[in-house]
Design a protein around this motif. Sequence first.
Motif, PDB file in Angstrom:
ATOM      1  N   TRP A  67     -40.277 -32.396  69.037  1.00 44.44           N
ATOM      2  CA  TRP A  67     -41.501 -32.465  69.833  1.00 44.44           C
ATOM      3  C   TRP A  67     -42.241 -31.138  69.801  1.00 44.44           C
ATOM      4  CZ3 TRP A  67     -36.892 -34.650  71.333  1.00 44.44           C
ATOM      5  CH2 TRP A  67     -36.890 -36.038  71.357  1.00 44.44           C
ATOM      6  N   LYS A  68     -43.543 -31.225  69.721  1.00 40.42           N
ATOM      7  CA  LYS A  68     -44.402 -30.042  69.675  1.00 40.42           C
ATOM      8  C   LYS A  68     -44.140 -29.165  70.895  1.00 40.42           C
ATOM      9  CE  LYS A  68     -49.147 -28.751  68.829  1.00 40.42           C
ATOM     10  NZ  LYS A  68     -50.497 -29.247  68.580  1.00 40.42           N
ATOM     11  N   GLY A  69     -43.880 -27.895  70.655  1.00 44.38           N
ATOM     12  CA  GLY A  69     -43.618 -26.963  71.742  1.00 44.38           C
ATOM     13  C   GLY A  69     -42.232 -27.101  72.349  1.00 44.38           C
ATOM     14  N   GLY A  70     -41.402 -27.988  71.796  1.00 40.40           N
ATOM     15  CA  GLY A  70     -40.051 -28.162  72.321  1.00 40.40           C
ATOM     16  C   GLY A  70     -39.992 -28.873  73.660  1.00 40.40           C
ATOM     17  N   ASP A  71     -41.100 -29.538  74.026  1.00 39.83           N
ATOM     18  CA  ASP A  71     -41.131 -30.257  75.300  1.00 39.83           C
ATOM     19  C   ASP A  71     -40.524 -31.642  75.127  1.00 39.83           C
ATOM     20  OD1 ASP A  71     -42.341 -28.163  76.632  1.00 39.83           O
ATOM     21  OD2 ASP A  71     -44.357 -28.868  76.172  1.00 39.83           O
ATOM     22  N   MET A  72     -39.239 -31.706  75.331  1.00 38.55           N
ATOM     23  CA  MET A  72     -38.513 -32.959  75.199  1.00 38.55           C
ATOM     24  C   MET A  72     -38.945 -33.916  76.317  1.00 38.55           C
ATOM     25  SD  MET A  72     -34.358 -33.380  75.100  1.00 38.55           S
ATOM     26  CE  MET A  72     -34.216 -32.118  73.858  1.00 38.55           C
ATOM     27  N   PRO A  73     -39.265 -35.153  75.981  1.00 41.58           N
ATOM     28  CA  PRO A  73     -39.637 -36.106  77.028  1.00 41.58           C
ATOM     29  C   PRO A  73     -38.497 -36.271  78.043  1.00 41.58           C
ATOM     30  CG  PRO A  73     -40.159 -36.985  74.860  1.00 41.58           C
ATOM     31  CD  PRO A  73     -39.362 -35.741  74.652  1.00 41.58           C
TER      32      PRO A  73
END
Length: 75
Positions: A37-43
Amino acid sequence: MEETLRELYIRETSRDGLDFDSDPEYQAYYTQAEAIWKGGDMPPAVFHLLEVSNFLSFAHGFRLGARLAGWVQTG
């Protein structure tokens, strides 16, 4: 029994008895998962899935250990 295991799991992870952050293999896989995920922002749903899988692994190991201890005592 499951609630007791959950409490034990929480206790072990909060007291660093079970420290996923210090396991290089776990960290490698976690970093790979974050990179998806972009920016490492895991859902949140995926993070929850990881948390549940960690607990299930802990519970399975605990139950297996308890069965092995019982087997040793009777054998």
